[in-house]
Design a protein around this motif. Structure first.
Motif, short mmCIF file in Angstrom:
data_model
loop_
_atom_site.label_atom_id
_atom_site.label_comp_id
_atom_site.label_asym_id
_atom_site.label_seq_id
_atom_site.Cartn_x
_atom_site.Cartn_y
_atom_site.Cartn_z
N ALA A 188 0.85 10.95 -72.75
CA ALA A 188 1.20 11.28 -71.38
C ALA A 188 0.39 12.49 -70.93
CB ALA A 188 2.69 11.57 -71.27
N GLY A 189 -0.18 12.38 -69.75
CA GLY A 189 -0.98 13.47 -69.20
C GLY A 189 -2.46 13.35 -69.44
N ASP A 190 -2.89 12.47 -70.35
CA ASP A 190 -4.33 12.29 -70.60
C ASP A 190 -5.03 11.84 -69.31
OD1 ASP A 190 -4.25 12.99 -73.25
OD2 ASP A 190 -4.45 10.95 -74.03
N PRO A 191 -6.20 12.41 -69.01
CA PRO A 191 -6.92 12.02 -67.80
C PRO A 191 -7.46 10.60 -67.89
CG PRO A 191 -8.22 13.56 -69.09
CD PRO A 191 -6.87 13.50 -69.74
N VAL A 192 -7.53 9.93 -66.74
CA VAL A 192 -7.95 8.53 -66.67
C VAL A 192 -9.14 8.39 -65.72
CG1 VAL A 192 -7.24 6.21 -65.97
CG2 VAL A 192 -5.60 7.71 -67.13
N LEU A 193 -10.14 7.63 -66.16
CA LEU A 193 -11.29 7.28 -65.34
C LEU A 193 -11.16 5.85 -64.85
CD1 LEU A 193 -14.11 8.63 -67.71
CD2 LEU A 193 -13.25 9.76 -65.66
N CYS A 231 -2.53 1.00 -64.84
CA CYS A 231 -1.08 1.06 -64.61
C CYS A 231 -0.40 2.14 -65.46
CB CYS A 231 -0.44 -0.29 -64.96
SG CYS A 231 -0.92 -1.67 -63.91
N HIS A 232 0.86 2.43 -65.11
CA HIS A 232 1.78 3.30 -65.83
C HIS A 232 1.44 4.79 -65.70
CE1 HIS A 232 3.07 -0.47 -67.38
NE2 HIS A 232 2.11 -0.60 -68.26
N ALA A 252 -3.44 10.27 -64.32
CA ALA A 252 -3.07 10.72 -65.66
C ALA A 252 -2.16 9.69 -66.30
CB ALA A 252 -2.35 12.07 -65.60
N VAL A 253 -2.29 9.52 -67.59
CA VAL A 253 -1.49 8.55 -68.35
C VAL A 253 -0.01 8.90 -68.26
CG1 VAL A 253 -1.01 7.67 -70.68
CG2 VAL A 253 -3.37 8.02 -69.93
N GLY A 254 0.82 7.87 -68.21
CA GLY A 254 2.25 8.08 -68.19
C GLY A 254 3.00 6.88 -68.75
N ALA A 255 4.28 6.83 -68.45
CA ALA A 255 5.12 5.73 -68.92
C ALA A 255 5.88 5.10 -67.76
CB ALA A 255 6.10 6.23 -69.97
N THR A 256 5.38 5.28 -66.53
CA THR A 256 6.07 4.71 -65.38
C THR A 256 6.01 3.18 -65.45
OG1 THR A 256 4.05 4.84 -64.03
CG2 THR A 256 5.56 6.69 -63.92
N GLY A 257 7.14 2.56 -65.21
CA GLY A 257 7.23 1.12 -65.26
C GLY A 257 7.31 0.54 -66.66
N THR A 258 7.33 1.41 -67.67
CA THR A 258 7.37 0.96 -69.07
C THR A 258 8.15 1.98 -69.89
OG1 THR A 258 6.01 0.19 -70.93
CG2 THR A 258 5.18 2.08 -69.69
#
Length: 311
Positions: A188-193, A231-232, A252-258
């Protein structure tokens, strides 16, 4: 930023123009051989077994891990063996290619292969699922993580789940086609490209009713009918209509929807989007030739269960 320097970023832009390689990155049975007989510039490491796709040069004596060979690449420097153009190329463990003439691999036989080295021009890539398409070799594709992933390791574990769970549908007209979607085990929180690099954001925010399992998600239009979806997300840093580059941190990475933090990404061709922002229809695209800077740089051309994926 995904690139660690201006030079590395220039390499990414060049790679976007020359992508398109056969087979699987990092197959088994790789063996070490050495560059020999190359000129002062060295041996070209190329993105596919064809000329004019150079990534970098390596000098004579360089040890390279050869996974397999093809016998139908380009002829280089007019080389001839057995009265025929020499077309044997070696695929390296990172998915890149070198011309075999300048390697100390066993002498190529009349069939165009070195004894003891596996053939990689057939059977190494599973058949494409019916109704799906491959991401085209003419378009840039990158791993959507940065060097900050997983506490700075810059690598993750891939969990594709092809054809199971929510990773289903190639070309249904009224659902989100996600057969070749890939889950990446990120924190969670890792940046996403953006996996497809530069493009224009079509949607960014909470998925609408009917797409709730995506949580917060982003759709990017990469032109020519090709979209990417992530997603998420725990956070979204872009908005619809925004132009982004290969380096733009879109969320940023998360757990939304999962139930567990991870990044789900997929690629689409000619999909549609509802007024509320739900993507559906079109064809799901298989990720092919994902460029990465970490782990020595190179390409991933088939993402398998449990595979390490670097930034």
């Amino acid at each position: 930023m995904k690139a660690s320097s201006a030079a590395a970023r220039s390499l990414i832009l060049l790679a976007a123009l020359v992508v398109g390689v056969l087979g699987v990155a990092g197959p088994a049975q790789a063996a070490t051989y050495h560059v020999t007989g190359a000129d002062a510039q060295g041996l070209a490491i190329q993105s596919e077994p064809h000329v004019n796709h150079v990534i970098r040069y390596v000098p004579n004596g360089t040890a390279l891990n050869v996974s397999c060979q093809v016998n139908n690449g380009d002829q280089v420097d007019g080389r001839v063996q057995y009265g025929r153009p020499f077309r044997t190329w070696d695929r390296l463990a990172d998915g890149t290619w070198v011309y075999d003439w300048y390697m100390d691999t066993p002498t190529v036989s009349t069939d165009g292969y070195s004894p003891g080295i596996p053939h990689c021009d057939a059977g190494s890539l599973p058949a494409l699922a019916s109704g799906c398409v491959d991401w085209p070799s003419s378009k840039f594709l990158q791993t959507p993580l940065t060097s900050a992933a997983n506490g700075g390791t810059g690598s993750v574990v891939a969990n594709p789940h092809y054809g199971t769970d929510y990773h289903v549908n190639c070309n249904t007209t009224d659902h989100m086609n996600q057969y070749y979607a890939v889950d990446l085990g990120m924190r969670a929180g890792d940046p996403v490209l953006s996996p497809g690099g530069a493009g224009t954001v079509k949607y960014a925010g909470w998925a609408p009713s009917g797409w709730e399992s995506c949580g917060q998600y982003i759709i990017v239009d990469h032109g020519g009918g090709w979209w990417s979806v992530v997603c998420h997300l725990s956070a979204v840093y872009v908005k619809a209509g925004q132009a982004i580059t290969n380096d733009t941190i879109i969320g940023a990475v998360g757990a939304t929807g999962t139930s567990e933090a991870h990044l789900h990404f997929s690629l689409m061709k000619n999909a549609s989007i509802t007024a509320a922002g739900g993507v559906y229809g079109g064809q799901n695209a298989r990720p092919r030739h994902l460029y990465h800077l970490g782990c020595g740089g190179g390409y991933y051309d088939w993402i398998s269960q449990g595979m390490q994926v670097c930034y």
